[in-house]
Design a protein around this motif. Sequence first.
Motif, mmCIF file in Angstrom:
data_model
loop_
_atom_site.group_PDB
_atom_site.id
_atom_site.type_symbol
_atom_site.label_atom_id
_atom_site.label_comp_id
_atom_site.label_asym_id
_atom_site.label_seq_id
_atom_site.Cartn_x
_atom_site.Cartn_y
_atom_site.Cartn_z
ATOM 1 N N LEU A 187 13.250 60.991 3.966
ATOM 2 C CA LEU A 187 14.326 60.298 4.687
ATOM 3 C C LEU A 187 14.304 58.799 4.389
ATOM 4 O O LEU A 187 15.366 58.176 4.285
ATOM 5 C CB LEU A 187 14.220 60.539 6.192
ATOM 6 C CG LEU A 187 14.621 61.925 6.683
ATOM 7 C CD1 LEU A 187 14.418 62.031 8.196
ATOM 8 C CD2 LEU A 187 16.056 62.257 6.318
ATOM 9 N N ALA A 188 13.127 58.223 4.245
ATOM 10 C CA ALA A 188 13.030 56.796 3.910
ATOM 11 C C ALA A 188 13.639 56.531 2.533
ATOM 12 O O ALA A 188 14.362 55.545 2.346
ATOM 13 C CB ALA A 188 11.580 56.332 3.960
ATOM 14 N N ARG A 189 13.350 57.404 1.586
ATOM 15 C CA ARG A 189 13.929 57.231 0.247
ATOM 16 C C ARG A 189 15.445 57.473 0.267
ATOM 17 O O ARG A 189 16.205 56.769 -0.414
ATOM 18 C CB ARG A 189 13.234 58.147 -0.759
ATOM 19 C CG ARG A 189 11.781 57.771 -0.994
ATOM 20 C CD ARG A 189 11.142 58.530 -2.143
ATOM 21 N NE ARG A 189 11.250 59.963 -2.064
ATOM 22 C CZ ARG A 189 10.400 60.767 -1.409
ATOM 23 N NH1 ARG A 189 9.369 60.261 -0.748
ATOM 24 N NH2 ARG A 189 10.570 62.083 -1.429
ATOM 25 N N TYR A 190 15.874 58.465 1.040
ATOM 26 C CA TYR A 190 17.313 58.714 1.181
ATOM 27 C C TYR A 190 18.004 57.503 1.801
ATOM 28 O O TYR A 190 19.075 57.083 1.348
ATOM 29 C CB TYR A 190 17.582 59.957 2.038
ATOM 30 C CG TYR A 190 19.021 60.016 2.495
ATOM 31 C CD1 TYR A 190 20.038 60.350 1.607
ATOM 32 C CD2 TYR A 190 19.372 59.679 3.802
ATOM 33 C CE1 TYR A 190 21.360 60.353 1.999
ATOM 34 C CE2 TYR A 190 20.694 59.695 4.206
ATOM 35 C CZ TYR A 190 21.684 60.032 3.306
ATOM 36 O OH TYR A 190 22.987 60.023 3.698
ATOM 37 N N ASP A 247 26.244 61.772 0.960
ATOM 38 C CA ASP A 247 25.688 63.070 1.325
ATOM 39 C C ASP A 247 24.257 63.210 0.823
ATOM 40 O O ASP A 247 23.965 62.934 -0.349
ATOM 41 C CB ASP A 247 26.525 64.205 0.744
ATOM 42 C CG ASP A 247 27.873 64.341 1.426
ATOM 43 O OD1 ASP A 247 28.036 63.795 2.537
ATOM 44 O OD2 ASP A 247 28.749 64.995 0.842
ATOM 45 N N MET A 248 23.391 63.666 1.712
ATOM 46 C CA MET A 248 21.995 63.842 1.340
ATOM 47 C C MET A 248 21.842 64.801 0.161
ATOM 48 O O MET A 248 20.961 64.606 -0.679
ATOM 49 C CB MET A 248 21.154 64.318 2.516
ATOM 50 C CG MET A 248 19.689 64.440 2.145
ATOM 51 S SD MET A 248 18.636 64.921 3.483
ATOM 52 C CE MET A 248 18.259 63.310 4.142
ATOM 53 N N ILE A 249 22.696 65.802 0.073
ATOM 54 C CA ILE A 249 22.580 66.758 -1.029
ATOM 55 C C ILE A 249 22.735 66.056 -2.377
ATOM 56 O O ILE A 249 22.097 66.433 -3.362
ATOM 57 C CB ILE A 249 23.571 67.947 -0.858
ATOM 58 C CG1 ILE A 249 23.169 69.119 -1.749
ATOM 59 C CG2 ILE A 249 25.004 67.523 -1.124
ATOM 60 C CD1 ILE A 249 21.937 69.827 -1.302
ATOM 61 N N LEU A 288 19.421 64.458 -3.009
ATOM 62 C CA LEU A 288 18.436 65.482 -3.375
ATOM 63 C C LEU A 288 18.624 65.947 -4.810
ATOM 64 O O LEU A 288 17.654 66.196 -5.523
ATOM 65 C CB LEU A 288 18.509 66.661 -2.412
ATOM 66 C CG LEU A 288 18.061 66.362 -0.984
ATOM 67 C CD1 LEU A 288 18.354 67.549 -0.077
ATOM 68 C CD2 LEU A 288 16.601 65.965 -0.932
ATOM 69 N N ARG A 289 19.867 66.060 -5.247
ATOM 70 C CA ARG A 289 20.129 66.477 -6.631
ATOM 71 C C ARG A 289 19.619 65.449 -7.630
ATOM 72 O O ARG A 289 19.234 65.795 -8.744
ATOM 73 C CB ARG A 289 21.633 66.726 -6.834
ATOM 74 C CG ARG A 289 22.072 67.992 -6.151
ATOM 75 C CD ARG A 289 23.558 68.224 -6.306
ATOM 76 N NE ARG A 289 23.915 69.428 -5.577
ATOM 77 C CZ ARG A 289 25.098 69.621 -5.011
ATOM 78 N NH1 ARG A 289 26.040 68.699 -5.111
ATOM 79 N NH2 ARG A 289 25.353 70.746 -4.370
ATOM 80 N N LEU A 306 15.295 65.597 -6.821
ATOM 81 C CA LEU A 306 14.546 66.814 -7.097
ATOM 82 C C LEU A 306 14.842 67.334 -8.496
ATOM 83 O O LEU A 306 15.974 67.289 -8.963
ATOM 84 C CB LEU A 306 14.915 67.898 -6.070
ATOM 85 C CG LEU A 306 14.577 67.577 -4.609
ATOM 86 C CD1 LEU A 306 15.121 68.659 -3.689
ATOM 87 C CD2 LEU A 306 13.082 67.412 -4.435
ATOM 88 N N PRO A 307 13.825 67.847 -9.172
ATOM 89 C CA PRO A 307 14.076 68.411 -10.500
ATOM 90 C C PRO A 307 14.955 69.669 -10.401
ATOM 91 O O PRO A 307 14.905 70.377 -9.388
ATOM 92 C CB PRO A 307 12.676 68.746 -11.025
ATOM 93 C CG PRO A 307 11.805 68.785 -9.820
ATOM 94 C CD PRO A 307 12.452 67.939 -8.748
ATOM 95 N N ALA A 308 15.729 69.901 -11.414
ATOM 96 C CA ALA A 308 16.590 71.099 -11.444
ATOM 97 C C ALA A 308 15.727 72.345 -11.467
ATOM 98 O O ALA A 308 14.679 72.369 -12.106
ATOM 99 C CB ALA A 308 17.510 71.054 -12.653
ATOM 100 N N ALA A 309 16.203 73.363 -10.771
ATOM 101 C CA ALA A 309 15.428 74.620 -10.711
ATOM 102 C C ALA A 309 15.576 75.417 -11.982
ATOM 103 O O ALA A 309 16.483 75.300 -12.728
ATOM 104 C CB ALA A 309 15.893 75.441 -9.519
#
Length: 169
Positions: free
Chosen positions: A10-13, A157-159, A162-163, A166-169
């Motif tokens: 959340l801090a990074r967001y 948007d947080m998503i 996150l994209r 976070l590394p791609a799955a």
Amino acid sequence: MADLPYFRRLARYNRWANRRLYSACAELSPADWAAPRAGFFPSLQKTLNHILVGDRVWLSRFEQVELVHRRLDELPYPEFSALRPAREAEDERIVTYTETLDPDRLDSDLRYRNMAGEAQLTPLRWAIAHFFNHQAHHRGQAHAMLSGTRLTPPSLDMIMFLREELPAA
């Protein structure tokens, strides 16, 4: 309840969202920046200053250091050019706080005085959750105010964050 890795994210967001919002606000004229708008703190200038003041108030409580602000409607940075670096520094302070916070401390209580001087006791975990919720609440208001200008507000948007994070799955 949330654990420390969640608060660290959340801090990074928060830092990411503020950078995006401030980049958009940098395109405004000084008149548009300070113009009256619908909101609890009725301008972008007042709303973004309030978020900064609120962050400083809560961090002073978390870190148990002297509070430098006395009112939540203070306007320490009327000029955007001064507010932006202050915001960036505060965001780094928030990231550092969460990165260095002892996980065992999350289970402790936070004793502090509210802005009216009344003694308060809140589980630290819930106080930190409120801290991040408060930011998002008022940042949303600023985002809506930005919608009333000639600019298109950026996605917060947080998503989206996150994209990027976070590394791609």
